[in-house]
Design an enzyme around this catalytic site. Structure first.
Site, short mmCIF file in Angstrom:
data_model
loop_
_atom_site.label_atom_id
_atom_site.label_comp_id
_atom_site.label_asym_id
_atom_site.label_seq_id
_atom_site.Cartn_x
_atom_site.Cartn_y
_atom_site.Cartn_z
N ASN A 180 0.83 -1.20 0.00
CA ASN A 180 0.00 0.00 0.00
C ASN A 180 0.86 1.25 0.00
O ASN A 180 1.69 1.44 0.89
CB ASN A 180 -0.90 0.02 1.23
CG ASN A 180 -1.78 1.25 1.29
OD1 ASN A 180 -2.49 1.55 0.33
ND2 ASN A 180 -1.72 1.97 2.38
N GLU A 181 0.69 2.09 -0.99
CA GLU A 181 1.33 3.41 -1.05
C GLU A 181 2.83 3.42 -0.79
O GLU A 181 3.32 4.09 0.11
CB GLU A 181 0.62 4.37 -0.07
CG GLU A 181 -0.85 4.52 -0.39
CD GLU A 181 -1.57 5.60 0.44
OE1 GLU A 181 -1.04 5.99 1.49
OE2 GLU A 181 -2.65 6.04 -0.01
N TRP A 207 -12.63 5.39 -0.29
CA TRP A 207 -12.11 5.19 1.06
C TRP A 207 -13.03 5.93 2.00
O TRP A 207 -13.13 7.15 1.84
CB TRP A 207 -10.68 5.74 1.18
CG TRP A 207 -10.10 5.52 2.54
CD1 TRP A 207 -10.28 6.27 3.66
CD2 TRP A 207 -9.24 4.43 2.92
NE1 TRP A 207 -9.61 5.74 4.72
CE2 TRP A 207 -8.95 4.61 4.30
CE3 TRP A 207 -8.69 3.32 2.24
CZ2 TRP A 207 -8.13 3.72 5.01
CZ3 TRP A 207 -7.88 2.46 2.96
CH2 TRP A 207 -7.61 2.66 4.31
N GLU A 242 -8.17 4.34 -4.35
CA GLU A 242 -8.55 5.11 -3.15
C GLU A 242 -8.88 6.54 -3.53
O GLU A 242 -8.07 7.21 -4.18
CB GLU A 242 -7.39 5.20 -2.13
CG GLU A 242 -7.14 3.97 -1.32
CD GLU A 242 -6.17 4.24 -0.15
OE1 GLU A 242 -6.10 5.38 0.36
OE2 GLU A 242 -5.48 3.29 0.24
N TYR A 262 -5.99 12.39 -2.95
CA TYR A 262 -6.34 13.12 -1.73
C TYR A 262 -5.87 14.57 -1.83
O TYR A 262 -4.91 14.96 -1.16
CB TYR A 262 -5.69 12.46 -0.50
CG TYR A 262 -6.26 11.10 -0.18
CD1 TYR A 262 -7.52 10.99 0.39
CD2 TYR A 262 -5.54 9.94 -0.46
CE1 TYR A 262 -8.07 9.74 0.68
CE2 TYR A 262 -6.08 8.69 -0.18
CZ TYR A 262 -7.34 8.60 0.39
OH TYR A 262 -7.86 7.37 0.66
#
Ligand SMILES: *[C@@H]1O[C@H](CO)[C@@H](O)[C@H](O)[C@H]1NC(C)=O
Ligand SMILES: *[C@@H]1O[C@H](CO)[C@@H](O)[C@H](O)[C@H]1NC(C)=O
Ligand SMILES: *[C@@H]1O[C@H](CO)[C@@H](O)[C@H](O)[C@H]1NC(C)=O
Length: 358
Positions: free
Chosen positions: A158-159, A319, A277, A237
């Site tokens: 993840n990321e 998310w 996400e 984001y």
């Protein structure tokens, strides 16, 4: 989301259509039973954690029912905190059987700072975890995970970010090794990296799309060009990535970010792309339900617009989805179907749109 120390290899599980065959890739499309396959899904990093304890496992059953009711067909979930309550890996190489005895199993968990620490030790640990996961019998389906058609894809990490080697060379080596290794153990499932989507040195002119000049040591283009990687991913984001920028600037950034990556998936990579996400936090200073709804709707429209015209964007996973009475898991981004009717309608409409694409 950066869940510090929640280290993770995530994977996605098909909920509705899964089970009949493995989802495959043909150029820029996913294919199931000879037809293009699209996603509308959610993140729920907590599935395995809740499933591991009989007193909380009803949350998992509930979320699958709710997800199906709203037409969602994919969940992205993650492995565990290491060495804490309900950890999957209690100590290096040692796994908790009760935690494994859950349908929604989760794969190699791992350290987000992988390349920055003892590379060889960590790589060894990772290899071991992959073997443990892939040879595990799913006690519910009676299938070895690599043979389990309800798993949509594996994700390496993840990321990932490698701040101590911004050239991207270390990370490219790591992805190349890991991807080949995972495919050698499991050639049935699709594989993706878990990238947020930052551009790197292979196409420096594209770095202008990164948030405020950010560099990550990863490279959306060259990492995803590796032949073992089946599809590209991005996260989004703007509120966290462009702190101090006004709303207009954040919106413009988001639009360009999605558009640029969809174009590259089509023109440069020739592979599908999934928004794995995105979300809008109620802790954001500009939050209102209406703004979150508009944001979801805008992204869903971009996804649908690509998919319905034969483009490479195959779906999005917001998310994050929570069942009711899970306040300890809320991070501001949560959607609870019973409590957010307008957002729920938008999500449900997207499922209808995506699954009506001919
Ligand atoms: C795979 O893609 C090619 C061209 O991109 C197309 O001709 C073929 O029909 C596709 N196969 C399937 C099973 O969709
Ligand atoms: C997995 O376990 C089930 C139930 O114990 C058993 O029936 C099945 O044969 C096992 N599968 C494999 C591939 O070992
Ligand atoms: C928002 O910020 C951009 C630059 O980042 C600026 O050009 C624009 O005028 C600002 N808009 C408002 C409404 O303040």
């Amino acid at each position: 989301m950066g869940l510090q120390n929640l280290v993770l290899i995530a994977f996605t599980v098909a909920l509705v259509d899964g089970g009949s065959a493995f989802v495959q890739r043909n150029a820029t499309h996913f294919i199931l039973n000879g037809k293009p396959y699209y996603l509308n899904g959610f993140n729920a990093y907590w599935l395995m954690y809740m499933a591991s304890d009989p007193s909380t496992s009803s949350k998992v059953t509930s979320i699958y029912q709710q997800a199906s009711q709203h037409g969602l067909n994919v969940a992205r979930t993650m492995a565990f905190n290491d060495g804490t309550y309900r950890a999957l890996q209690i100590s290096p190489g040692s796994y908790d059987e009760t935690v494994f005895k859950t349908k929604n199993i989760f794969w190699c968990n791992f350290y987000a700072y992988i390349i920055t620490i003892n590379h060889f030790l960590v790589v060894g640990l990772y290899f071991g975890e992959c073997v443990v996961m892939l040879s595990r019998n799913n006690t519910i389906t009676g299938k070895i995970y690599k043979d389990d058609q309800t798993i949509f894809a594996w994700e390496l990490m993840n990321e990932p970010r490698v701040q101590n080697d911004l050239s991207g060379k270390s990370f490219q080596v790591w992805v190349n090794e890991m991807a080949a290794y995972v495919k050698s153990l499991d050639s049935n499932h699709l594989l993706e990296i878990g990238l947020e989507g930052f551009y790197g040195e292979s196409m420096p002119q594209k770095k202008r799309f990164n948030p405020a000049g950010f560099q990550s040591g990863t490279d959306f283009i060259s990492n995803n060009q590796l032949p073992q990687i089946d599809f590209a991913t991005i996260h989004l984001y703007p509120d966290q990535w462009l702190v101090g920028f006004n709303e207009t600037a954040q919106n413009v950034f988001g639009d360009e970010w999605v558009k640029a990556h969809i174009e590259d998936s089509s023109d440069v990579l020739g592979k599908p792309i999934v928004l794995t996400e995105f979300g809008f936090s109620s802790k954001s200073y500009e939050y209102s339900v209406g703004k979150r709804d508009n944001y979801f709707e805008k992204l869903y429209n971009m996804i649908y617009s690509s998919a319905s015209r034969g483009g490479p964007c195959a779906g999005g996973l917001f998310w994050q989805l929570l069942a009711g009475d899970m306040s300890g898991f809320g991070d501001g981004y949560e959607v609870i179907f019973g409590e957010s009717p307008s957002t729920t309608n938008i999500i449900t409409q997207q499922s209808k749109n995506m699954f009506n694409i001919k």
